[in-house]
Write an enzyme that holds these catalytic residues in place. Structure first.
Site, PDB file in Angstrom:
ATOM      1  N   ASP A 314     -29.628 -13.742  10.512  1.00  0.00           N
ATOM      2  CA  ASP A 314     -29.359 -12.597   9.655  1.00  0.00           C
ATOM      3  C   ASP A 314     -27.898 -12.195   9.900  1.00  0.00           C
ATOM      4  O   ASP A 314     -27.270 -12.613  10.868  1.00  0.00           O
ATOM      5  CB  ASP A 314     -30.331 -11.442   9.949  1.00  0.00           C
ATOM      6  CG  ASP A 314     -30.414 -10.451   8.782  1.00  0.00           C
ATOM      7  OD1 ASP A 314     -29.494 -10.451   7.932  1.00  0.00           O
ATOM      8  OD2 ASP A 314     -31.393  -9.681   8.723  1.00  0.00           O
TER       9      ASP A 314
HETATM   10  C1  BGC Z   1     -30.336  -8.232   5.707  1.00  0.00           C
HETATM   11  C2  BGC Z   1     -30.767  -9.564   5.122  1.00  0.00           C
HETATM   12  C3  BGC Z   1     -29.764  -9.976   4.064  1.00  0.00           C
HETATM   13  C4  BGC Z   1     -28.390 -10.092   4.713  1.00  0.00           C
HETATM   14  C5  BGC Z   1     -27.294 -10.529   3.729  1.00  0.00           C
HETATM   15  C6  BGC Z   1     -28.897  -8.233   6.169  1.00  0.00           C
HETATM   16  O1  BGC Z   1     -28.480  -6.945   6.395  1.00  0.00           O
HETATM   17  O2  BGC Z   1     -31.185  -7.890   6.805  1.00  0.00           O
HETATM   18  O3  BGC Z   1     -32.051  -9.411   4.559  1.00  0.00           O
HETATM   19  O4  BGC Z   1     -30.156 -11.204   3.473  1.00  0.00           O
HETATM   20  O5  BGC Z   1     -28.039  -8.815   5.206  1.00  0.00           O
HETATM   21  O6  BGC Z   1     -26.957  -9.523   2.884  1.00  0.00           O
END
Ligand code: BGC
Length: 774
Positions: A314
């Site tokens: 993530d």
């Molecule tokens: C989120 C993810 C997301 C990623 C990219 C993170 O803050 O937890 O779900 O895909 O950001 O934006």
């Protein structure tokens, strides 16, 4: 809350002579008995001689091996490092005023440069599960095309509430197509975290509380997306079930309990959807960050389940180089969210110094390449921005069908819904129902075509802006009635009650905006809405409540109102969907994918864990062994608690009779057969549920199978379903096997976890299944 997402801190040739000899013998025998000449070798004119990996007749694995042979170490490692594709002024990293790579797609989630000389495509990554999202765009960077206006599906929990894998797959295919036509080839979708915490701010992105339902629905969404040659993730792996202190929380759970709950959900979603990538989560599990957790990544996901794709972190969830790479992380995402560019120069150094083996470096790159070949990124490359060719009208209808099938009629007083054709006046109150429908906030935010009809009421940046889709429930109702329809915003409770008194029917909307990065403080509707609904209902018995919430809420006014519909966040065409259900043009068929508790003290953790003010290096433990695998209705069953509305509940404008249940042992599982009769006056869809019960389980019963059946009035349908053997077994951590004990098992036919219609017993012999349930 800052205007950006809190980052790391807030945010095996064994060819024996004997074997060769045996092969030669078989071959010789074949040559003696065949007179025909051998077939001419196929010459593939479409495969360039210098790019043998472009031979589509080869397996993804063979193709990845071929291309890998041509790559330098630097090229292999280049694939493992991803950039945030959005400018960011904030910084907890050595980089200030981060500017995204120019080849990235503006204000999107990520970019990973490809390798031109070998034709390895760039990875253009976009969020998320309900459609093509846009990251926060600063005022100065706003253009006619930014933020991207795209079709939004209803929330993930709504899709789970459809209990309809076909609807889930169609929705996935639609948003995957919009991603492809927007120039993206990786979609950060497939959100599937079990609902252990009804206050979780991201429940709207997920599939509810049951591993079978969530796994099947999420798997089908992924399948739909990937049918467009866009890699989908499955996320957030694992046990990232709340937002408060998501970067710090250390969730404790035993292997057995995890494999029978959250991990089973991921396993089923993986088997169903075959995602190219799995995104590891922010939190720690049993003392280790999820993105450097050998147990989760190397053992469970890659070895036990046989996942061949790549694990991406993530955004801001990478915390080390050697440790993460050796624990199974294949790609660091979203630089500059992390403290350090761990998978950039440092990874090269770690490989050169032997801390990370060459073999592992190959494996990291191979997994990414495997996913690209498997999903079709080489063979059907994205062609850049073709958004002008998107058929928004058609896509809006796909979203609308999802909303209509996921809307749950929780309560109805005979005669109230569908809305009477003879009503002369209908009063609509609250939640901007005159102009639009709500969406959930955060990185998954899909911006509405035409813009939000309501100015941002949150005003504090991420996970805002609080965004509404311009699909008006009021206009939808007006188009379907001869009654006079009026609207009040409900801020003046007295005025709303006074107007309610004079109206034939009142439809009051309740909304709860949830988003990434924070949890709901409780399960009440915010901003005095409970008082508003109570006052309106007191003034007029014919009060219908329509809820637009991220997940379960409590309803202190329930006994006073005539009807309640849970509409979740209903997506781009939500207003139209709500109007069609209210007026009976569509017969509601959604069923709850999560228990609605009567009160917070029924939860395993009545007080929300963590503290938003904790410093970033604190890692509070959170004990998921309290409930273990008994998540949601299993916990309620085990404790004997009566919820407000049980898991699986959902009414219809018709009535159904479920009967004739039989169950037999079949293969390694159980086959259950039954019939569903529509005993009412209109066509409808029933969600028939099969629960199973054995001894020594985490809870009295588990959902074993389900089927949504469409039945015409007066007609009956015979249905057969099979129960996955893992749902009849308990997992043994020492031997890594699923074990079905010999004995009698109850098989129950039900319309909800609390409404068992018929029970039969089936005898099963003892069986041992491998870690994949085979
Ligand atoms: C989120 C993810 C997301 C990623 C990219 C993170 O803050 O937890 O779900 O895909 O950001 O934006």
């Amino acid at each position: 809350m800052t205007s950006f997402r809190p980052a790391a801190f807030g945010p095996r040739l064994l060819a024996t002579t004997a074997l060769i000899g045996a092969f030669a013998l078989v071959h010789a025998a074949h040559a003696q008995t065949t007179n025909a000449p051998p077939p001419a070798p196929t010459v593939r004119t479409d495969v360039p001689a210098d790019r043998p990996w472009m031979d589509t007749s080869l397996s993804a694995e063979a193709r990845a091996d071929l291309i890998l042979k041509e790559m330098t170490l630097a090229e292999k490692l280049q694939l493992t490092f991803g950039y945030f594709s959005t400018d960011a002024k904030w910084s907890i990293t050595p980089i200030k005023n981060y500017v995204f790579p120019k080849e990235g797609l503006p204000y999107s989630a990520g970019f990973v440069p490809g390798i031109e000389r070998l034709g390895i495509p760039n990875q253009w990554e976009t969020d998320a599960g309900v459609g093509v999202a846009t990251q926060t765009v600063p005022e100065a960077a706003r253009t006619a095309d930014l933020p991207r206006g795209r079709t939004a599906l209803p929330s993930g929990i709504n899709t789970a509430a459809t209990w309809n894998p076909e609807v889930a797959e169609a929705g996935g295919a639609m948003i995957g197509n919009e991603a492809f036509l927007s120039g993206f080839n990786v979609q950060l979708a497939g959100g599937m975290n079990l609902m252990r915490e009804p206050r979780n701010g991201r429940n709207f992105e997920y599939g509810g509380e049951d591993p079978l339902l969530a796994g099947i629905i999420t798997g089908h969404e992924i399948k739909g997306i990937q049918s467009n040659h866009v890699i989908s993730t499955l996320k957030h792996y694992a046990l990232n079930d709340q937002e408060t202190n998501r970067n710090q929380m250390d969730h404790q759970i035993e292997d057995k309990a995890a494999r029978e709950s959250d991990l089973l959900g991921f396993q089923i979603a993986y088997e169903t959807g075959n995602p190219g990538s799995v995104m590891c989560s922010y939190n720690r599990v049993n003392g280790h960050y999820a993105c450097e957790n050998d147990w989760l990544l190397n053992q469970v996901l890659k070895t036990d389940w046989g996942f061949k794709g790549y694990v991406m972190s993530d955004w801001g969830a990478t915390h080390s180089t050697t440790q993460a790479a050796n624990a199974g992380l294949d790609q660091q995402s979203g630089w500059a969210f992390d403290r350090s560019p761990y998978f950039h120069g440092a990874l090269r150094e770690a490989v050169n110094n032997g801390y990370v083996s060459q073999e592992r470096a190959n494996d990291m790159a191979k997994r990414i390449l495997w996913a690209m070949f498997e999903v079709g990124l080489f063979d059907t490359p994205v062609k850049g921005d073709q958004a002008t060719t998107i058929d928004f009208e058609k896509n809006g209808k796909i979203s609308q069908t999802d909303s209509e099938e996921g809307m749950v009629l929780l309560k109805n007083t005979p005669g109230l819904l569908p809305l009477s054709k003879t009503a002369k006046s209908i009063l609509i109150v609250g939640a901007h129902a005159d102009v639009g429908v709500l969406s959930g906030g955060g990185s998954s935010q899909v911006y509405p075509l035409g813009g939000s009809p309501v100015a941002d009421e949150y005003g504090k940046g991420f996970p805002g802006p609080k965004t509404w889709y311009p699909s008006s429930p009021m206009k939808g109702i007006q188009a379907r009635t001869t009654a006079t329809v009026t609207y009040l915003d409900g801020k003046d409770v007295k005025a709303a009650a006074a107007a309610a008194k004079k109206a034939d029917v009142v439809v009051v909307f309740g909304e709860q905006w949830t988003g990434e990065g924070f949890d709901a403080p409780d399960l009440n509707l915010p901003n005095n809405q409970d008082a508003l609904i109570s006052a309106v209902a007191k003034a007029n018995k014919k009060t219908v409540v329509v809820l637009e919430t991220g997940g379960p809420v409590v309803m202190p006014w329930l006994s006073k109102v005539g009807a309640v519909i849970e509409a979740w966040y209903p997506g781009s065409n939500g207003g139209e969907a709500i109007a069609r259900v209210l007026t009976g043009e569509v017969n509601p068929s959604g069923h709850l994918p999560a228990t609605f508790p009567a009160s917070l003290d029924q939860l395993p953790r009545p007080v929300l864990e963590g503290d938003p003010k904790l410093d970033s290096d604190s890692h509070p433990m959170s004990n998921y062994n309290i409930e273990g695998a008994a998540v949601g209705y299993k916990w309620f069953d085990k404790k004997g608690y009566k919820p407000l509305f049980p898991f699986g509940h959902g009414l219809s404008y018709t009535t159904f009779a479920l009967s004739d249940l039989t169950a037999t042992a079949e293969g390694k599982g159980v086959k259950a057969s039954f019939s569903v009769k529509n005993t009412g006056g209109v066509a409808g869809k029933e969600v028939a549920q099969i629960y199973v019960s054995g001894t020594g389980w985490e809870a009295p019963k588990r959902l074993g199978a389900f089927q949504k059946v469409e039945v015409a009035p007066g007609e009956s349908q015979s249905v057969s379903v099979t129960v996955d053997p893992r749902l009849l077994a308990t997992y043994d951590s020492a031997s890594k096997t699923w074990n079905i004990a010999a004995g009698d098992y109850k098989v129950m036919l039900a319309t909800s976890a609390d409404d068992i219609v018929q029970t039969v017993t089936v005898h099963l012999d003892a069986q041992t299944l491998d870690v994949r349930g085979k």
